[in-house]
Every structure is written in C-alpha cells, then in structure tokens.
Design an enzyme around this catalytic site. Sequence first.
Site, mmCIF file in Angstrom:
data_model
loop_
_atom_site.group_PDB
_atom_site.id
_atom_site.type_symbol
_atom_site.label_atom_id
_atom_site.label_comp_id
_atom_site.label_asym_id
_atom_site.label_seq_id
_atom_site.Cartn_x
_atom_site.Cartn_y
_atom_site.Cartn_z
ATOM 1 N N ASP A 7 41.457 -74.690 -74.861
ATOM 2 C CA ASP A 7 40.401 -74.425 -73.615
ATOM 3 C C ASP A 7 39.854 -75.856 -73.178
ATOM 4 O O ASP A 7 38.989 -76.082 -73.865
ATOM 5 C CB ASP A 7 39.267 -73.431 -74.222
ATOM 6 C CG ASP A 7 38.186 -73.147 -73.004
ATOM 7 O OD1 ASP A 7 38.719 -73.150 -71.921
ATOM 8 O OD2 ASP A 7 37.207 -73.080 -73.371
ATOM 9 N N GLU A 67 44.425 -73.358 -70.543
ATOM 10 C CA GLU A 67 43.645 -72.601 -69.777
ATOM 11 C C GLU A 67 43.952 -73.275 -68.285
ATOM 12 O O GLU A 67 43.917 -74.269 -68.221
ATOM 13 C CB GLU A 67 42.439 -72.619 -69.870
ATOM 14 C CG GLU A 67 41.736 -71.357 -68.786
ATOM 15 C CD GLU A 67 40.213 -71.368 -69.059
ATOM 16 O OE1 GLU A 67 40.057 -70.101 -69.889
ATOM 17 O OE2 GLU A 67 39.474 -72.082 -68.822
ATOM 18 N N ASP A 140 34.079 -72.186 -77.213
ATOM 19 C CA ASP A 140 35.252 -72.720 -76.693
ATOM 20 C C ASP A 140 36.480 -72.703 -77.616
ATOM 21 O O ASP A 140 37.747 -72.420 -76.968
ATOM 22 C CB ASP A 140 35.131 -74.118 -76.504
ATOM 23 C CG ASP A 140 33.684 -74.461 -75.558
ATOM 24 O OD1 ASP A 140 33.829 -74.586 -74.399
ATOM 25 O OD2 ASP A 140 32.689 -74.474 -76.189
#
Length: 160
Positions: A7, A67, A140
């Site tokens: 992430d 992501e 995260d």
Amino acid sequence: MLVLGIDPGLVTTGYGLVVQKKGRFEGVKYGAIKPPAKQPIAMRLNYLFENITVLIEQHKPDILSVEDTFYGKNIKTALLLGQARGAIILAGARQNLACFEYSPRKVKQSVTGNGAATKEQVQFMIKSILGLRELPAPIDASDALALAVCHHNQNSGAGL
C-alpha cells in the site's frame, strides 16, 4: 505462492506477505516503511526503493501486488503517490517480480464483498481471514495484506 502486497505512500507504506496453503491464507509478515519526513522527495523515494528491495531479497515473494492509483481531488498528492508507486514497482522489476495492480475498490470487494467498505472493515476482515489475534496495524499494513489476499482471490478461483 507468496504474495507481497504494498500500500504505497510517502509518509507510510504498508507491506504484507501472504501465502495460501491448502485453501487457507497465512500472514507471513506485515508492517510499515516510514521514509524520513524531513528528507527531500528523492531521498524518500530512494528509502522506499531500498527497503522494498530488502523485503524482496529476504522473503523472495513470487508476486508483487500494488494498489493502483486512485483519482482524488488533490492532483499534487496523486502525483506524489504515483512517484512512490514507481519506486516500489521498480524495486520489484529489478528483482524480476511480476507486478499486479488492483484498485482500492477491487481490493475491498475481494476482501469484504463490498467495494465501498471502510478501511476499518477491511482491517477486521483481514484479521479474520488470516486468523490473527489482533487487528493488523498500522492500517496501511492491513491494506497491504488485503492487496496480497486480493491477488490470491483474483488468481486462484477462490473468492468469498
């Protein structure tokens, strides 16, 4: 197959390693990389690159799951996030890792069944899916674990 989920962020980058064994997911390791906030952007990007490279060299994942860029109102934030993603994807490419990108909506849908789920809902489901005793933190890292689980779900025929 061991998947490294990332992430990306310039303040906090979450990472999570997930393997699937006999139809069950297992969280191997997760955490966060925090580049020094007062450093110039080039140094923070290098910090991300080097730390992701070390993770890859230590754990030897088969796949990198990152992501995808989201579209927000703040273009400068989106550009900075894109730079972080570039450093992360390059670290994977330098280690010959195949990289897959998933939108936040796709990850949420894969993990919770709801593409509009909150970060807290994703965090709760990741705790459950991986059989963790506590909620994975920081958030995260939870998102990174969700990216790894999403890749497994999208590529193994296993779903919710």
